[in-house]
Design a protein around this motif. Structure first.
Motif, PDB file in Angstrom:
ATOM      1  N   LYS A  14      -1.542   0.219  -5.329  1.00  0.00           N
ATOM      2  CA  LYS A  14      -2.141   0.584  -3.851  1.00  0.00           C
ATOM      3  C   LYS A  14      -2.074   1.994  -3.577  1.00  0.00           C
ATOM      4  O   LYS A  14      -2.862   2.614  -3.002  1.00  0.00           O
ATOM      5  CB  LYS A  14      -1.375  -0.101  -2.938  1.00  0.00           C
ATOM      6  CG  LYS A  14      -1.964  -0.208  -1.739  1.00  0.00           C
ATOM      7  CD  LYS A  14      -1.031  -1.274  -0.574  1.00  0.00           C
ATOM      8  CE  LYS A  14      -1.791  -1.079   0.629  1.00  0.00           C
ATOM      9  NZ  LYS A  14      -1.025  -2.067   1.619  1.00  0.00           N
ATOM     10  N   TYR A  15      -0.969   2.685  -4.120  1.00  0.00           N
ATOM     11  CA  TYR A  15      -0.579   3.978  -3.576  1.00  0.00           C
ATOM     12  C   TYR A  15      -0.582   5.035  -4.825  1.00  0.00           C
ATOM     13  O   TYR A  15      -0.743   6.416  -4.478  1.00  0.00           O
ATOM     14  CB  TYR A  15       0.790   4.131  -2.925  1.00  0.00           C
ATOM     15  CG  TYR A  15       0.897   3.203  -1.695  1.00  0.00           C
ATOM     16  CD1 TYR A  15       0.343   3.421  -0.525  1.00  0.00           C
ATOM     17  CD2 TYR A  15       1.568   2.044  -1.995  1.00  0.00           C
ATOM     18  CE1 TYR A  15       0.326   2.701   0.491  1.00  0.00           C
ATOM     19  CE2 TYR A  15       1.690   1.095  -0.899  1.00  0.00           C
ATOM     20  CZ  TYR A  15       1.305   1.470   0.503  1.00  0.00           C
ATOM     21  OH  TYR A  15       1.340   0.786   1.563  1.00  0.00           O
ATOM     22  N   GLY A  16      -0.958   4.502  -5.945  1.00  0.00           N
ATOM     23  CA  GLY A  16      -0.954   5.505  -7.218  1.00  0.00           C
ATOM     24  C   GLY A  16       0.530   5.888  -7.425  1.00  0.00           C
ATOM     25  O   GLY A  16       0.417   7.310  -7.994  1.00  0.00           O
ATOM     26  N   TYR A  17       1.806   5.639  -7.340  1.00  0.00           N
ATOM     27  CA  TYR A  17       2.765   5.996  -7.413  1.00  0.00           C
ATOM     28  C   TYR A  17       3.123   5.795  -8.838  1.00  0.00           C
ATOM     29  O   TYR A  17       3.234   4.752  -9.514  1.00  0.00           O
ATOM     30  CB  TYR A  17       4.105   5.475  -6.573  1.00  0.00           C
ATOM     31  CG  TYR A  17       3.785   6.018  -4.906  1.00  0.00           C
ATOM     32  CD1 TYR A  17       2.944   6.990  -4.644  1.00  0.00           C
ATOM     33  CD2 TYR A  17       4.201   5.186  -4.125  1.00  0.00           C
ATOM     34  CE1 TYR A  17       2.743   7.514  -3.211  1.00  0.00           C
ATOM     35  CE2 TYR A  17       4.405   5.640  -2.833  1.00  0.00           C
ATOM     36  CZ  TYR A  17       3.483   6.753  -2.288  1.00  0.00           C
ATOM     37  OH  TYR A  17       3.377   7.037  -1.043  1.00  0.00           O
ATOM     38  N   THR A  61       8.259  11.995  -8.482  1.00  0.00           N
ATOM     39  CA  THR A  61       7.752  12.815  -7.542  1.00  0.00           C
ATOM     40  C   THR A  61       6.978  14.043  -8.192  1.00  0.00           C
ATOM     41  O   THR A  61       6.932  14.160  -9.365  1.00  0.00           O
ATOM     42  CB  THR A  61       8.813  13.458  -6.485  1.00  0.00           C
ATOM     43  OG1 THR A  61       9.779  14.103  -7.409  1.00  0.00           O
ATOM     44  CG2 THR A  61       9.369  12.198  -5.723  1.00  0.00           C
ATOM     45  N   GLY A  62       6.174  14.706  -7.452  1.00  0.00           N
ATOM     46  CA  GLY A  62       5.401  15.642  -7.774  1.00  0.00           C
ATOM     47  C   GLY A  62       3.968  15.448  -7.920  1.00  0.00           C
ATOM     48  O   GLY A  62       3.580  14.421  -7.175  1.00  0.00           O
ATOM     49  N   GLU A  63       3.167  16.068  -8.662  1.00  0.00           N
ATOM     50  CA  GLU A  63       1.551  16.075  -8.684  1.00  0.00           C
ATOM     51  C   GLU A  63       1.393  14.520  -9.108  1.00  0.00           C
ATOM     52  O   GLU A  63       0.314  14.195  -8.602  1.00  0.00           O
ATOM     53  CB  GLU A  63       1.115  17.137  -9.615  1.00  0.00           C
ATOM     54  CG  GLU A  63      -0.437  17.131  -9.826  1.00  0.00           C
ATOM     55  CD  GLU A  63      -0.981  18.102 -10.462  1.00  0.00           C
ATOM     56  OE1 GLU A  63      -2.169  18.267 -10.779  1.00  0.00           O
ATOM     57  OE2 GLU A  63      -0.273  19.089 -10.795  1.00  0.00           O
ATOM     58  N   ILE A  64       2.270  13.933  -9.970  1.00  0.00           N
ATOM     59  CA  ILE A  64       1.783  12.648 -10.483  1.00  0.00           C
ATOM     60  C   ILE A  64       1.567  11.642  -9.290  1.00  0.00           C
ATOM     61  O   ILE A  64       0.633  10.852  -9.283  1.00  0.00           O
ATOM     62  CB  ILE A  64       2.552  12.110 -11.551  1.00  0.00           C
ATOM     63  CG1 ILE A  64       2.047  10.800 -12.141  1.00  0.00           C
ATOM     64  CG2 ILE A  64       3.983  11.864 -11.206  1.00  0.00           C
ATOM     65  CD1 ILE A  64       1.022  11.046 -13.223  1.00  0.00           C
ATOM     66  N   SER A  65       2.571  11.700  -8.537  1.00  0.00           N
ATOM     67  CA  SER A  65       2.569  10.730  -7.324  1.00  0.00           C
ATOM     68  C   SER A  65       2.143  11.257  -5.929  1.00  0.00           C
ATOM     69  O   SER A  65       2.010  10.729  -4.921  1.00  0.00           O
ATOM     70  CB  SER A  65       3.952  10.220  -7.077  1.00  0.00           C
ATOM     71  OG  SER A  65       4.429   9.215  -8.287  1.00  0.00           O
ATOM     72  N   ILE A  70      11.694  17.696  -0.244  1.00  0.00           N
ATOM     73  CA  ILE A  70      12.745  18.670  -0.047  1.00  0.00           C
ATOM     74  C   ILE A  70      13.986  18.161   0.588  1.00  0.00           C
ATOM     75  O   ILE A  70      14.181  17.503   1.281  1.00  0.00           O
ATOM     76  CB  ILE A  70      11.954  19.557   1.098  1.00  0.00           C
ATOM     77  CG1 ILE A  70      10.668  20.138   0.608  1.00  0.00           C
ATOM     78  CG2 ILE A  70      12.948  20.821   1.409  1.00  0.00           C
ATOM     79  CD1 ILE A  70       9.817  20.823   1.700  1.00  0.00           C
ATOM     80  N   ASP A  71      15.271  18.550  -0.303  1.00  0.00           N
ATOM     81  CA  ASP A  71      16.461  18.250  -0.204  1.00  0.00           C
ATOM     82  C   ASP A  71      17.220  19.340   0.723  1.00  0.00           C
ATOM     83  O   ASP A  71      17.494  20.288   0.283  1.00  0.00           O
ATOM     84  CB  ASP A  71      17.071  17.703  -1.350  1.00  0.00           C
ATOM     85  CG  ASP A  71      18.530  17.189  -1.159  1.00  0.00           C
ATOM     86  OD1 ASP A  71      18.923  16.825  -0.155  1.00  0.00           O
ATOM     87  OD2 ASP A  71      19.143  16.871  -2.115  1.00  0.00           O
TER      88      ASP A  71
END
Length: 100
Positions: A14-17, A61-65, A70-71
């Motif tokens: 659904k979200y492409g994660y 995280t990053g471009e793939i998802s 930001i921590d």
């Protein structure tokens, strides 16, 4: 109630994660770096949760998802440092932890 496996597959479809199984300490249970470059298949995700039924869901995280994290451990200093880069009207999910 949905099983973690079903939720992980939903996040993928659904979200492409790019989802991976993680343990209670949020450590990956599989070699995961390849999933920075390609999404897992639904079959891979299903097999991981069959192998690790109590796993949590990690999202690469990053471009793939299309997710940036930001921590900030010191909210006051962090907000001041980031204010020149982030618009005041940005609406984004945030989470607070004991450290920040």
């Amino acid at each position: 109630m949905k099983k973690m496996q079903e939720i992980a597959i939903e996040y993928l479809k659904k979200y492409g994660y790019s989802v991976i199984p993680v343990n209670q300490n949020k450590e990956p249970l599989i070699p995961w770096k390849i999933y920075q470059e390609r999404l897992p298949t639904a079959l891979e995700v299903a097999s991981w949760w069959n192998q690790f039924p109590d796993a949590g869901i990690g999202i690469v995280t990053g471009e793939i998802s299309n997710i940036v994290v930001i921590d900030i451990d010191d909210l006051k200093t962090g907000e001041k440092s980031l204010s020149r880069f982030i618009s005041d009207n940005l609406v984004t999910p945030m989470a607070s932890t004991p450290r920040g």
